[in-house]
Motif scaffolding. Structure first.
Motif, PDB file in Angstrom:
ATOM      1  N   LYS A 120       0.927  -1.396   0.326  1.00  0.00           N
ATOM      2  CA  LYS A 120      -0.051   0.240   0.038  1.00  0.00           C
ATOM      3  C   LYS A 120       0.790   1.332  -0.009  1.00  0.00           C
ATOM      4  N   TYR A 121       2.378   1.471   1.136  1.00  0.00           N
ATOM      5  CA  TYR A 121       2.919   2.271   0.955  1.00  0.00           C
ATOM      6  C   TYR A 121       3.865   2.077  -0.082  1.00  0.00           C
ATOM      7  N   LYS A 122       4.056   1.057  -0.680  1.00  0.00           N
ATOM      8  CA  LYS A 122       5.801   0.803  -1.597  1.00  0.00           C
ATOM      9  C   LYS A 122       6.086   0.797  -1.150  1.00  0.00           C
ATOM     10  N   ILE A 123       6.446   0.478  -0.568  1.00  0.00           N
ATOM     11  CA  ILE A 123       8.546   0.161   0.564  1.00  0.00           C
ATOM     12  C   ILE A 123       9.296  -0.843  -0.895  1.00  0.00           C
ATOM     13  N   PRO A 124      10.415  -0.124  -0.816  1.00  0.00           N
ATOM     14  CA  PRO A 124      10.934  -1.013  -1.877  1.00  0.00           C
ATOM     15  C   PRO A 124      11.446  -1.931  -0.797  1.00  0.00           C
ATOM     16  N   GLU A 125      11.326  -2.763  -2.154  1.00  0.00           N
ATOM     17  CA  GLU A 125      11.590  -4.718  -2.137  1.00  0.00           C
ATOM     18  C   GLU A 125      13.217  -4.416  -0.778  1.00  0.00           C
ATOM     19  N   GLN A 126      13.862  -3.753  -1.368  1.00  0.00           N
ATOM     20  CA  GLN A 126      14.859  -3.875  -0.293  1.00  0.00           C
ATOM     21  C   GLN A 126      15.453  -3.327   1.082  1.00  0.00           C
ATOM     22  N   CYS A 127      13.784  -3.042   1.086  1.00  0.00           N
ATOM     23  CA  CYS A 127      13.880  -2.308   2.594  1.00  0.00           C
ATOM     24  C   CYS A 127      12.920  -3.477   3.527  1.00  0.00           C
ATOM     25  N   ARG A 128      12.753  -4.584   2.492  1.00  0.00           N
ATOM     26  CA  ARG A 128      11.873  -6.083   3.586  1.00  0.00           C
ATOM     27  C   ARG A 128      12.901  -7.377   3.103  1.00  0.00           C
ATOM     28  N   LEU A 129      12.149  -7.713   4.573  1.00  0.00           N
ATOM     29  CA  LEU A 129      13.237  -9.014   4.924  1.00  0.00           C
ATOM     30  C   LEU A 129      12.448 -10.514   4.349  1.00  0.00           C
ATOM     31  N   PRO A 130      13.082 -10.855   4.024  1.00  0.00           N
ATOM     32  CA  PRO A 130      12.479 -12.451   3.612  1.00  0.00           C
ATOM     33  C   PRO A 130      12.172 -12.808   5.377  1.00  0.00           C
ATOM     34  N   MET A 131      11.320 -13.558   5.637  1.00  0.00           N
ATOM     35  CA  MET A 131      10.789 -14.306   6.886  1.00  0.00           C
ATOM     36  C   MET A 131      12.112 -15.747   6.651  1.00  0.00           C
ATOM     37  N   THR A 132      12.551 -16.118   8.062  1.00  0.00           N
ATOM     38  CA  THR A 132      13.076 -16.971   8.367  1.00  0.00           C
ATOM     39  C   THR A 132      11.847 -18.067   8.212  1.00  0.00           C
ATOM     40  N   GLU A 133      12.584 -19.475   8.096  1.00  0.00           N
ATOM     41  CA  GLU A 133      11.559 -20.613   8.325  1.00  0.00           C
ATOM     42  C   GLU A 133      10.562 -20.546  10.038  1.00  0.00           C
ATOM     43  N   GLN A 134      11.694 -19.750  11.079  1.00  0.00           N
ATOM     44  CA  GLN A 134      11.550 -19.922  11.899  1.00  0.00           C
ATOM     45  C   GLN A 134      10.188 -18.999  12.567  1.00  0.00           C
ATOM     46  N   ASP A 135      10.209 -17.634  11.406  1.00  0.00           N
ATOM     47  CA  ASP A 135       8.995 -16.693  11.595  1.00  0.00           C
ATOM     48  C   ASP A 135       7.629 -17.385  10.354  1.00  0.00           C
ATOM     49  N   ILE A 136       8.160 -18.240   9.870  1.00  0.00           N
ATOM     50  CA  ILE A 136       6.697 -18.237   9.359  1.00  0.00           C
ATOM     51  C   ILE A 136       6.217 -18.884   9.945  1.00  0.00           C
ATOM     52  N   LYS A 137       7.077 -20.384  10.708  1.00  0.00           N
ATOM     53  CA  LYS A 137       6.407 -21.162  11.294  1.00  0.00           C
ATOM     54  C   LYS A 137       5.429 -20.325  13.122  1.00  0.00           C
ATOM     55  N   THR A 138       6.488 -18.914  13.452  1.00  0.00           N
ATOM     56  CA  THR A 138       5.961 -18.446  14.308  1.00  0.00           C
ATOM     57  C   THR A 138       4.511 -17.943  13.997  1.00  0.00           C
ATOM     58  N   GLY A 139       4.366 -17.048  12.910  1.00  0.00           N
ATOM     59  CA  GLY A 139       2.978 -17.165  12.261  1.00  0.00           C
ATOM     60  C   GLY A 139       2.068 -17.912  12.551  1.00  0.00           C
ATOM     61  N   LYS A 140       1.974 -19.178  11.465  1.00  0.00           N
ATOM     62  CA  LYS A 140       0.872 -20.002  11.060  1.00  0.00           C
ATOM     63  C   LYS A 140       0.725 -20.046  13.065  1.00  0.00           C
ATOM     64  N   ASP A 141       2.139 -20.836  13.589  1.00  0.00           N
ATOM     65  CA  ASP A 141       1.586 -21.065  14.854  1.00  0.00           C
ATOM     66  C   ASP A 141       0.394 -19.329  16.130  1.00  0.00           C
ATOM     67  N   LEU A 142       0.555 -18.544  15.305  1.00  0.00           N
ATOM     68  CA  LEU A 142      -0.281 -17.364  15.885  1.00  0.00           C
ATOM     69  C   LEU A 142      -1.720 -17.420  15.028  1.00  0.00           C
ATOM     70  N   LEU A 143      -1.889 -18.450  13.850  1.00  0.00           N
ATOM     71  CA  LEU A 143      -2.845 -18.377  13.665  1.00  0.00           C
ATOM     72  C   LEU A 143      -3.788 -19.207  14.100  1.00  0.00           C
ATOM     73  N   GLU A 144      -2.927 -19.940  14.624  1.00  0.00           N
ATOM     74  CA  GLU A 144      -4.282 -21.069  15.232  1.00  0.00           C
ATOM     75  C   GLU A 144      -4.303 -20.691  16.540  1.00  0.00           C
ATOM     76  N   GLU A 145      -3.790 -19.383  17.646  1.00  0.00           N
ATOM     77  CA  GLU A 145      -4.567 -19.020  18.258  1.00  0.00           C
ATOM     78  C   GLU A 145      -5.602 -18.282  18.703  1.00  0.00           C
ATOM     79  N   ASP A 146      -6.859 -18.624  19.664  1.00  0.00           N
ATOM     80  CA  ASP A 146      -8.008 -18.262  19.807  1.00  0.00           C
ATOM     81  C   ASP A 146      -7.948 -16.737  19.592  1.00  0.00           C
ATOM     82  N   PHE A 147      -6.694 -15.602  20.580  1.00  0.00           N
ATOM     83  CA  PHE A 147      -7.062 -14.537  20.794  1.00  0.00           C
ATOM     84  C   PHE A 147      -7.221 -13.982  18.614  1.00  0.00           C
ATOM     85  N   VAL A 148      -5.652 -14.790  18.339  1.00  0.00           N
ATOM     86  CA  VAL A 148      -5.903 -14.030  17.055  1.00  0.00           C
ATOM     87  C   VAL A 148      -7.399 -14.321  15.654  1.00  0.00           C
ATOM     88  N   LYS A 149      -7.353 -14.900  16.303  1.00  0.00           N
ATOM     89  CA  LYS A 149      -8.607 -15.793  15.508  1.00  0.00           C
ATOM     90  C   LYS A 149     -10.360 -15.391  15.739  1.00  0.00           C
TER      91      LYS A 149
END
Length: 423
Positions: free
Chosen positions: A347-376
């Motif tokens: 939305k704010y057109k943040i350049p690719e060089q200012c974004r960071l790739p998520m690590t496998e642990q980041d992705i796992k943490t994100g998926k775990d959060l999606l299973e939390e009731d307070f997120v759902k």
């Protein structure tokens, strides 16, 4: 030569040419944004006034029995410890040895209660016996902590968690061990951790449109410089809060806090800015809750666009699993996620060089959060988290500096407030 001049005319990422800042031309006059904030404040105040009495665990007919602690006076803490030790003594004299019934703070013993929008601790407890190789040391540490807390209650003094650790370094070995048992002891005694008179070192800071008394001294947070006022570790000495702010801005990182404080963002848009400089500490969580309840202000959160930013936000709002036994005192209801959200990257057109790739642990943490009731419970959070996991990209608040170091305070936040773009 002409090409060289043309390149020189191009705006550098750190350029101060405000006319070229992305989306700046879509900003309305400040008075329009202020009217939006006043409506948000009115809605928050009205909601607070219409709620006759906040729901508590005792009001709910939950299938599971849950445990909650309360603030206890020093004399009550002292007598509770003495009663516990008398029981231990009786057990030893009866030839049964001794141990402690310690409430379990494991994830399996925790429950998210949607009606309260926070995590609570169920009533399961485990025996921590002295006469067992696997628990003898931890039982010894528990006994030592109880003795130290009893001393503090007798002398009516405060110490830091670090002080506590250094009373017996060889026994504790690592401060994380004494800290963990300290939480166990609070849970055993049925009191908040602050009732034990053990505090953490000052970490959180606050700046902006807030005046309060700190142990009798009046503090004006508009006159504390860009560093702000350190949040007192013992919140019981804080009182007389006054403010003409329209909202509280909760900031994850110290760097973003300093930027906003130096730019005096709180004068342009009357607010109180607070940060714990990363992971929320107990004092900052207590202070935020106190401001929210006493001043009846909306709370907007500015965190990194990564799973850990959302976890930090959830600790303030729903509580941490580590201290779920005290969630009723440590959580701040209805915190709105202002940014930076995964959808903001495009939305704010943040350049690719200012974004960071998520690590496998980041992705796992994100998926775990999606299973939390307070997120759902919050569809907007689910949508943003799904986008984050799908794109496998994250970004810090400082990514906005690619458009200029003051872009955060000059464009991004004002535009967010103007558009009521919070979840």
């Amino acid at each position: 030569m002409a090409d060289k001049k043309q390149k020189q005319k191009r705006r550098r990422p750190d350029s101060d040419d405000e006319s070229e800042l992305p989306f700046k031309n879509t900003l309305k006059p400040d008075r329009v944004i202020l009217e939006t904030l006043k409506k948000l404040l009115l809605a928050t105040t009205t909601a607070s006034s219409s709620t006759s009495k906040p729901l508590t665990l005792s009001d709910l007919n939950l299938a599971a029995t849950c445990r909650e602690v309360t603030d206890l006076s020093l004399s009550s803490v002292q007598s509770t410890i003495e009663t516990l030790i008398l029981q231990v003594t009786h057990s030893i004299l009866s030839g049964n040895g001794f141990g402690f019934q310690v409430p379990s703070r494991a994830s399996s013993n925790q429950l998210y209660v949607p009606e309260l929008d926070r995590i609570v601790l169920k009533d399961k407890a485990t025996l921590r016996p002295f006469a067992h190789m696997s628990s003898v040391r931890k039982t010894t540490i528990t006994t030592k902590i109880l003795a130290l807390i009893h001393q503090l209650s007798l002398k009516s003094i405060h110490v830091t968690k670090r002080d506590l650790f250094y009373t017996d370094v060889k026994l504790f070995q690592d401060q994380t061990q004494s800290d963990a048992v300290l939480d166990d002891v609070a849970c055993m005694l049925g009191c908040t951790r602050s009732s034990l008179n053990v505090i953490a070192s000052e970490k959180g800071v606050v700046v902006g449109r807030l005046i309060f008394s700190d142990n009798g001294d009046m503090i004006d947070c508009t006159k504390m410089g860009m560093g702000g006022k350190a949040i007192p570790p013992n919140i019981d000495r804080v009182g007389d809060m006054k403010s003409d702010a329209l909202f509280i801005l909760l900031v994850e990182k110290d760097a973003a806090y300093i930027r906003l404080a130096e730019d005096r963002f709180y004068n342009r848009f009357p607010c109180i800015i607070v940060t714990a400089k990363g992971q929320p500490d107990v004092a900052t969580r207590l202070f935020l809750r106190k401001m929210k309840i006493e001043l009846k202000l909306p709370v907007l959160a500015l965190v990194d666009s990564d799973p850990y930013g959302l976890k930090i936000l959830s600790v303030y709002g729903c509580g941490s699993k580590n201290m779920s036994y005290d969630s009723s005192n440590l959580t701040t209801p209805d915190i709105k996620w202002l940014g930076i959200r995964p959808s903001d990257l495009d939305k704010y057109k943040i350049p690719e060089q200012c974004r960071l790739p998520m690590t496998e642990q980041d992705i796992k943490t994100g998926k775990d959060l999606l299973e939390e009731d307070f997120v759902k419970k919050n569809p907007g959070w689910v949508e943003e988290l799904n986008l984050m996991v799908k794109t496998k990209q994250k970004a810090e608040i400082q990514a906005l500096s690619t458009f200029g170091f003051q872009y955060l305070s000059e464009v991004y936040l004002p535009l967010k407030l103007q558009q009521k773009d919070w979840l």
